[in-house]
Design a protein around this motif. Sequence first.
Motif, PDB file in Angstrom:
ATOM      1  N   ASN A 170       0.930  -1.104   0.107  1.00  0.00           N
ATOM      2  CA  ASN A 170       0.131  -0.198   0.130  1.00  0.00           C
ATOM      3  C   ASN A 170       0.824   1.104   0.221  1.00  0.00           C
ATOM      4  O   ASN A 170       0.676   2.266  -1.013  1.00  0.00           O
ATOM      5  N   THR A 171       1.821   1.206   0.751  1.00  0.00           N
ATOM      6  CA  THR A 171       2.767   2.344   0.958  1.00  0.00           C
ATOM      7  C   THR A 171       3.614   2.551  -0.350  1.00  0.00           C
ATOM      8  O   THR A 171       3.609   3.570  -1.041  1.00  0.00           O
ATOM      9  N   GLU A 172       4.161   1.827  -0.917  1.00  0.00           N
ATOM     10  CA  GLU A 172       4.980   1.912  -2.013  1.00  0.00           C
ATOM     11  C   GLU A 172       4.067   2.184  -3.172  1.00  0.00           C
ATOM     12  O   GLU A 172       4.494   2.843  -4.136  1.00  0.00           O
ATOM     13  N   MET A 173       2.825   1.654  -3.443  1.00  0.00           N
ATOM     14  CA  MET A 173       1.943   2.098  -4.439  1.00  0.00           C
ATOM     15  C   MET A 173       1.660   3.573  -4.451  1.00  0.00           C
ATOM     16  O   MET A 173       1.555   4.065  -5.442  1.00  0.00           O
ATOM     17  N   TYR A 174       1.213   3.786  -3.293  1.00  0.00           N
ATOM     18  CA  TYR A 174       0.688   5.150  -3.265  1.00  0.00           C
ATOM     19  C   TYR A 174       2.016   6.257  -3.530  1.00  0.00           C
ATOM     20  O   TYR A 174       1.685   7.216  -4.101  1.00  0.00           O
ATOM     21  N   GLU A 175       3.219   5.615  -3.036  1.00  0.00           N
ATOM     22  CA  GLU A 175       4.502   6.655  -3.190  1.00  0.00           C
ATOM     23  C   GLU A 175       4.423   6.765  -4.880  1.00  0.00           C
ATOM     24  O   GLU A 175       4.886   7.820  -5.394  1.00  0.00           O
ATOM     25  N   LEU A 176       4.503   5.547  -5.476  1.00  0.00           N
ATOM     26  CA  LEU A 176       4.806   5.492  -6.997  1.00  0.00           C
ATOM     27  C   LEU A 176       3.710   6.395  -7.452  1.00  0.00           C
ATOM     28  O   LEU A 176       3.999   6.938  -8.601  1.00  0.00           O
ATOM     29  N   HIS A 177       2.530   6.231  -7.128  1.00  0.00           N
ATOM     30  CA  HIS A 177       1.398   7.062  -7.666  1.00  0.00           C
ATOM     31  C   HIS A 177       1.675   8.603  -7.625  1.00  0.00           C
ATOM     32  O   HIS A 177       1.541   9.409  -8.440  1.00  0.00           O
ATOM     33  N   LYS A 178       2.001   8.893  -6.147  1.00  0.00           N
ATOM     34  CA  LYS A 178       2.304  10.479  -5.859  1.00  0.00           C
ATOM     35  C   LYS A 178       3.453  10.670  -7.023  1.00  0.00           C
ATOM     36  O   LYS A 178       3.448  12.040  -7.418  1.00  0.00           O
ATOM     37  N   GLU A 179       4.475   9.965  -7.424  1.00  0.00           N
ATOM     38  CA  GLU A 179       5.550  10.426  -8.057  1.00  0.00           C
ATOM     39  C   GLU A 179       5.100  10.178  -9.671  1.00  0.00           C
ATOM     40  O   GLU A 179       6.210  10.416 -10.412  1.00  0.00           O
ATOM     41  N   LYS A 180       4.122   9.679  -9.906  1.00  0.00           N
ATOM     42  CA  LYS A 180       3.510   9.552 -11.252  1.00  0.00           C
ATOM     43  C   LYS A 180       4.005   8.328 -12.401  1.00  0.00           C
ATOM     44  O   LYS A 180       4.235   8.485 -13.269  1.00  0.00           O
ATOM     45  N   ILE A 193      -5.066  -6.364  -5.518  1.00  0.00           N
ATOM     46  CA  ILE A 193      -4.115  -7.649  -5.761  1.00  0.00           C
ATOM     47  C   ILE A 193      -3.281  -8.053  -4.486  1.00  0.00           C
ATOM     48  O   ILE A 193      -3.445  -9.080  -4.025  1.00  0.00           O
ATOM     49  N   GLY A 194      -2.718  -6.826  -3.829  1.00  0.00           N
ATOM     50  CA  GLY A 194      -2.280  -7.083  -2.417  1.00  0.00           C
ATOM     51  C   GLY A 194      -3.169  -7.589  -1.390  1.00  0.00           C
ATOM     52  O   GLY A 194      -2.847  -8.332  -0.729  1.00  0.00           O
ATOM     53  N   ARG A 195      -4.225  -7.101  -1.218  1.00  0.00           N
ATOM     54  CA  ARG A 195      -5.282  -7.252  -0.351  1.00  0.00           C
ATOM     55  C   ARG A 195      -5.776  -8.755  -0.421  1.00  0.00           C
ATOM     56  O   ARG A 195      -5.964  -9.221   0.474  1.00  0.00           O
ATOM     57  N   ARG A 196      -6.114  -8.902  -1.792  1.00  0.00           N
ATOM     58  CA  ARG A 196      -6.517 -10.403  -2.134  1.00  0.00           C
ATOM     59  C   ARG A 196      -5.609 -11.573  -1.705  1.00  0.00           C
ATOM     60  O   ARG A 196      -6.076 -12.463  -1.004  1.00  0.00           O
ATOM     61  N   PHE A 197      -4.367 -11.352  -2.019  1.00  0.00           N
ATOM     62  CA  PHE A 197      -3.474 -12.354  -1.572  1.00  0.00           C
ATOM     63  C   PHE A 197      -3.207 -12.473   0.276  1.00  0.00           C
ATOM     64  O   PHE A 197      -3.120 -13.413   0.705  1.00  0.00           O
ATOM     65  N   GLU A 198      -3.652 -11.241   0.600  1.00  0.00           N
ATOM     66  CA  GLU A 198      -3.463 -10.871   2.403  1.00  0.00           C
ATOM     67  C   GLU A 198      -4.679 -11.622   2.773  1.00  0.00           C
ATOM     68  O   GLU A 198      -4.603 -12.416   3.827  1.00  0.00           O
ATOM     69  N   ARG A 199      -5.822 -11.611   2.124  1.00  0.00           N
ATOM     70  CA  ARG A 199      -7.027 -12.358   2.701  1.00  0.00           C
ATOM     71  C   ARG A 199      -6.880 -13.816   2.379  1.00  0.00           C
ATOM     72  O   ARG A 199      -7.546 -14.513   3.050  1.00  0.00           O
ATOM     73  N   VAL A 200      -6.069 -14.306   1.436  1.00  0.00           N
ATOM     74  CA  VAL A 200      -5.762 -15.868   1.325  1.00  0.00           C
ATOM     75  C   VAL A 200      -5.214 -16.132   2.860  1.00  0.00           C
ATOM     76  O   VAL A 200      -5.651 -17.227   3.172  1.00  0.00           O
TER      77      VAL A 200
END
Length: 369
Positions: A170-180, A193-200
């Motif tokens: 979550n942290t890395e994806m949000y940072e990548l989005h902020k950096e465009k 995708i990250g949450r779904r594997f965590e839910r597994v």
Amino acid sequence: MTIEQPLYEKTLQRDVDFIRGKVTEMYELDHRALSEAIDSFKACNRQQAYSIILRDERIDELEKEIDRLCLEFLVRQQPVALHLRFAYVTIKINQELERIGDYAESVARQVLKISTVTRQPPLDLFEAIANLSISMLESAVKSYLEEDADLARQTMEIEEETNNLRDQINTEMYELHKEKKIPFKSLTPLLTIGRRFERVADQAKNLCEEVLYMCTGEYAKHQGKEVWRILFVDDHNSCRTQMAEGIGNAIGLPKLLFRSAGLEPKEMVDSTIRYMESKNIDISRQSSLSTDHIPNLDHFHIIIALSKRARKLFPKPPGKTICLDWHIDDPSAKEGTDDQIQSAYEETYNLIHTNIQDLGEAILGTQID
């Protein structure tokens, strides 16, 4: 005529082995789907993603078959003690495995959404959470098939690692989005995708808890502190609900977990982030999520609508979820002078803060300072 005990035990074991065989078949379908899901993500393989989606129907069919076999087993064998717990636990595990199949299908659907995007994120964290979740599932099912309580306990201890990996994603994806470096259209699918594997991994842990009950007769679920899961919902998850999630988590109420989502999510409003910073609450790392990407809404104890449209998400009765209507005007839509807009934010903040504090005190039964 009374059936001789050896024959009864033989037919009992035959039925148990047959049911275990069907559970193994369902697990193998899940394992294949999860493995191919992460592979299709890494390779942007749309054909493989479609295959996962199409095969999910077989998992649904197996769930119904296993349920039927367990009910027939209960009626025909009239089991007691361990075998009675076996039937009960298998019905529960059957549900966990069916959900895991749904998560694999969901990952495949996210892959289809982002497969044509040219700017793809680093994959190391996604591979790590996928491999760890799949490994947990392998061990959980093995503990069930071999009635191994120790393996179930060891597997349960791994689950926290997947939570940490999800948070890192979550942290890395949000940072990548902020950096465009990744577009906004990719953000929600990647987080999903990250949450779904965590839910597994969560489902694998649940499976282990059922195994402990089957093996020992002691029910491990919900031991210790019971967590209340609370979801805030509005139209866009860009202002009010983000404020509510941030306020709830900042208050630090024990046993209360706050999330937020929107019917049609949009990027978070910059003025909302700045206002919350003035309250020493950093919501810049929170993500704008769609209600479609919140897994298992029925797992939330309370759903709170902050807009009129959000009420359509309320589950129809009968149900255990508590639904509350806190309709609050969106301060980011306020027009006027800077002072008037600031006043609108202040009013919204105070109203949400008071409501959360009152709700928390009602749940915890104590006054919050």
